[in-house]
Design a protein around this motif. Sequence first.
Motif, mmCIF file in Angstrom:
data_model
loop_
_atom_site.group_PDB
_atom_site.id
_atom_site.type_symbol
_atom_site.label_atom_id
_atom_site.label_comp_id
_atom_site.label_asym_id
_atom_site.label_seq_id
_atom_site.Cartn_x
_atom_site.Cartn_y
_atom_site.Cartn_z
ATOM 1 N N TRP A 65 0.845 -1.205 0.000
ATOM 2 C CA TRP A 65 0.000 0.000 0.000
ATOM 3 C C TRP A 65 0.875 1.249 0.000
ATOM 4 N N LEU A 66 1.931 1.223 0.852
ATOM 5 C CA LEU A 66 2.835 2.376 0.903
ATOM 6 C C LEU A 66 3.473 2.610 -0.461
ATOM 7 N N LEU A 67 3.916 1.531 -1.089
ATOM 8 C CA LEU A 67 4.584 1.664 -2.389
ATOM 9 C C LEU A 67 3.623 2.164 -3.462
ATOM 10 N N ALA A 68 2.363 1.747 -3.369
ATOM 11 C CA ALA A 68 1.413 2.085 -4.428
ATOM 12 C C ALA A 68 0.745 3.438 -4.206
ATOM 13 N N ARG A 69 0.578 3.850 -2.944
ATOM 14 C CA ARG A 69 -0.291 4.997 -2.677
ATOM 15 C C ARG A 69 0.400 6.222 -2.103
ATOM 16 N N GLY A 120 0.612 -4.454 -7.544
ATOM 17 C CA GLY A 120 0.018 -4.423 -8.885
ATOM 18 C C GLY A 120 -1.491 -4.267 -8.824
ATOM 19 N N ALA A 121 -2.105 -5.016 -7.915
ATOM 20 C CA ALA A 121 -3.569 -4.935 -7.774
ATOM 21 C C ALA A 121 -3.977 -3.540 -7.304
ATOM 22 N N LEU A 122 -3.215 -2.963 -6.391
ATOM 23 C CA LEU A 122 -3.535 -1.631 -5.877
ATOM 24 C C LEU A 122 -3.413 -0.585 -6.978
ATOM 25 N N ARG A 123 -2.403 -0.748 -7.826
ATOM 26 C CA ARG A 123 -2.217 0.224 -8.905
ATOM 27 C C ARG A 123 -3.328 0.108 -9.933
ATOM 28 N N ALA A 124 -3.823 -1.099 -10.118
ATOM 29 C CA ALA A 124 -4.877 -1.298 -11.117
ATOM 30 C C ALA A 124 -6.249 -0.901 -10.568
ATOM 31 N N ALA A 125 -6.377 -0.809 -9.243
ATOM 32 C CA ALA A 125 -7.683 -0.520 -8.648
ATOM 33 C C ALA A 125 -8.092 0.921 -8.970
ATOM 34 N N ARG A 138 -12.383 -0.950 4.350
ATOM 35 C CA ARG A 138 -13.711 -1.292 3.852
ATOM 36 C C ARG A 138 -13.863 -1.164 2.341
ATOM 37 N N VAL A 139 -12.923 -0.474 1.683
ATOM 38 C CA VAL A 139 -13.056 -0.312 0.232
ATOM 39 C C VAL A 139 -11.846 -0.888 -0.503
ATOM 40 N N THR A 140 -10.652 -0.380 -0.181
ATOM 41 C CA THR A 140 -9.468 -0.781 -0.937
ATOM 42 C C THR A 140 -9.210 -2.282 -0.829
ATOM 43 N N LEU A 141 -9.171 -2.772 0.410
ATOM 44 C CA LEU A 141 -8.824 -4.173 0.609
ATOM 45 C C LEU A 141 -9.820 -5.123 -0.072
ATOM 46 N N PRO A 142 -11.134 -4.910 0.090
ATOM 47 C CA PRO A 142 -12.061 -5.791 -0.635
ATOM 48 C C PRO A 142 -11.888 -5.723 -2.151
ATOM 49 N N GLY A 160 -6.218 -9.921 -5.881
ATOM 50 C CA GLY A 160 -4.768 -9.756 -5.974
ATOM 51 C C GLY A 160 -4.070 -10.233 -4.716
ATOM 52 N N VAL A 161 -4.672 -9.944 -3.566
ATOM 53 C CA VAL A 161 -4.094 -10.384 -2.301
ATOM 54 C C VAL A 161 -4.112 -11.912 -2.234
ATOM 55 N N ALA A 162 -5.228 -12.498 -2.669
ATOM 56 C CA ALA A 162 -5.340 -13.959 -2.634
ATOM 57 C C ALA A 162 -4.300 -14.594 -3.550
ATOM 58 N N ALA A 163 -4.163 -14.043 -4.757
ATOM 59 C CA ALA A 163 -3.177 -14.593 -5.695
ATOM 60 C C ALA A 163 -1.777 -14.474 -5.105
ATOM 61 N N GLY A 164 -1.486 -13.310 -4.520
ATOM 62 C CA GLY A 164 -0.183 -13.102 -3.906
ATOM 63 C C GLY A 164 0.051 -14.078 -2.773
ATOM 64 N N ALA A 165 -0.986 -14.324 -1.987
ATOM 65 C CA ALA A 165 -0.844 -15.221 -0.844
ATOM 66 C C ALA A 165 -0.580 -16.646 -1.309
ATOM 67 N N VAL A 166 -1.252 -17.068 -2.369
ATOM 68 C CA VAL A 166 -1.048 -18.431 -2.877
ATOM 69 C C VAL A 166 0.378 -18.604 -3.386
ATOM 70 N N LEU A 167 0.831 -17.618 -4.163
ATOM 71 C CA LEU A 167 2.210 -17.650 -4.668
ATOM 72 C C LEU A 167 3.213 -17.682 -3.534
#
Lengths: 352, 268
Positions: free
Chosen positions: B80-84, B159-164, B185-189, B194-201
Amino acid sequence: MTAPENAEGLDARLVVRRAAFDLDLALRAAPGEVVALLGPNGAGKTTALRALAGLVATAGGHLRVDGADLAALPAERRGIGMVFQDYLLFPHLSALDNVAFGLRCRGGRRGAARREAARWLERVGLADHAGSRPRALSGGQAQRVALARALAVRPRLLLLDEPLSALDAHTRLEIRAALRRHLAGFDGAAVLVTHDPLDAMVLADRLVVLEGGRVVQEGPPAEVARRPRTGYVARLVGLNLYRGTAAGSVVTFPDGPPMGIAGSLEGEVFLAFSPASVALYRTRPDGSPRNLWRAAVGGVERQGDRVRVLLEAPGRTVAADVTAAAVADLGLVEGSEVWAAVKATEVQVYPA
Amino acid sequence: MTRREGDARPARPPWMLVLPGLVGLAFLVLPLLGLLWRAPWSTLGTRLAEPQVLEALRLSLVTATAATALCMFFGVPLAWLLARVRFRGVRVVRALVTVPLVLPPVVGGVALLLALGRRGIVGRWLDDAFGVTLPFTTAGVVLAETFVAMPFLVISVEGALRAADLRYEEAAATLGASRWTVFRRVTLPLVAPGVAAGAVLCWARALGEFGATITFAGNFPGRTQTMPLAVYLALENDPQAAIVLSLVLLAVSVVVLAALRGRWTGTP
């Protein structure tokens, strides 16, 4: 600063520096009043709205709503409601939770917020869709949810960014009427951004026309429509508009022949007339019209049940509306020559 | 694909591309086929039930899951820090975050030892102040895996944060949401996929971690011996067991790939 004379409603002056232009806009709206910001693309309408909401930094000016100075506050503490162009309903929340979102942010308990949100959904006629995700809603329904979401937190200022532009022409009429009803029931000030003159005329009590970041005209919709002061407004309301100098019942122009008018006026004036009041003839007509020009047809295009003919007269371009039958009779094609006449009584003249 | 009549047939692909391409494919697939070919299918069940195997499997699952949890707890805010947040040196920070991606894991293990080992910069202090020693413990395994896997999560979430669509966050702000509420309540949902994909990887990478783990945490059965370490050790004295363990890891990889469904490779 002394206390504002008009403490009620919106009192703002917005100065925003942009790469393309500087916005400098003084804006007032009384409680219950709907002001429409109208202007071409890139005029700064949306920038003005975002500056009011606190989403764009201002370089100067002031912002008071009901006397409270909001200029220094971040967006989340301004208490200004906003309906965004494509509504921006949170896709992961139901319609009900979308409306309850702001109530929860203001510290409401979950149950209370949801009950209040349900009342708002009912008010906009969507009680049946409380559980729907935004993607399951039609454009009109989404717009009403967005409106309910913005109004639920009881803002003293409501901002609407092109609230009808995402809708198809079919549903637009009905939804515009509904929006008008909801706005009429809102007791705070409202500012609406649109590029559609019809939306502005129907929804707003007052129009503010922006061009290049500046106000070029302001007034009640009927007044703006009847007496446009820029080419943009004139095209918007479908009038021919020229600027000249009046001396009695004759208006002269820097280029092009003078025109006769019905009244008598002195000084710099605007002169406007409707394309429908332009009569076209194949040969020079006899009779009364004092405003008669020989003109070349620059373009012919169909607009609904009539045909818009663009005429290149000496020193001016004139739009004329005729019937399809007239186009055939007169043999109007691009480049053909006609005589164009406007009766003096059809011409509106007002001080510039 | 349907071909309409009259369409020109595409020219035959040149053999100078086809031939090396096929060799490359064979090179990637043959070892896996070999693994399946040589697997002791008849005794698979009993071998999988052996205590050392189960122990290594349990340890691997626990440490990889713990490492993933750590990666998410620290990695999502970092992303989040890197993206925002605009700050000086953001590119340097991003480069630093990706270092463990390209760093040989063994070097990562050495670096962890130097930092968190008993004589390390932080490790000495941890030992003196709290009596906490990390190297050669299960916690050390988790840390080694976290070190190696975190970049996967950070990059994926950033990547997901930048695309959001940022305008959703603006809409939330106009409704009175603080930045923390907006995030929660907004960004994370919105970036949850992206978070799920990152977590699986992240989890898959942690599960396969070898170099940093053996360097920083050693190879003690039941404590720090994860599946990859067990495979390596078994290869010397019990090749059949090594094959069985490898099969398990292969199966896990296939499941991960299926779970991601092309999110990583970019194909639908």
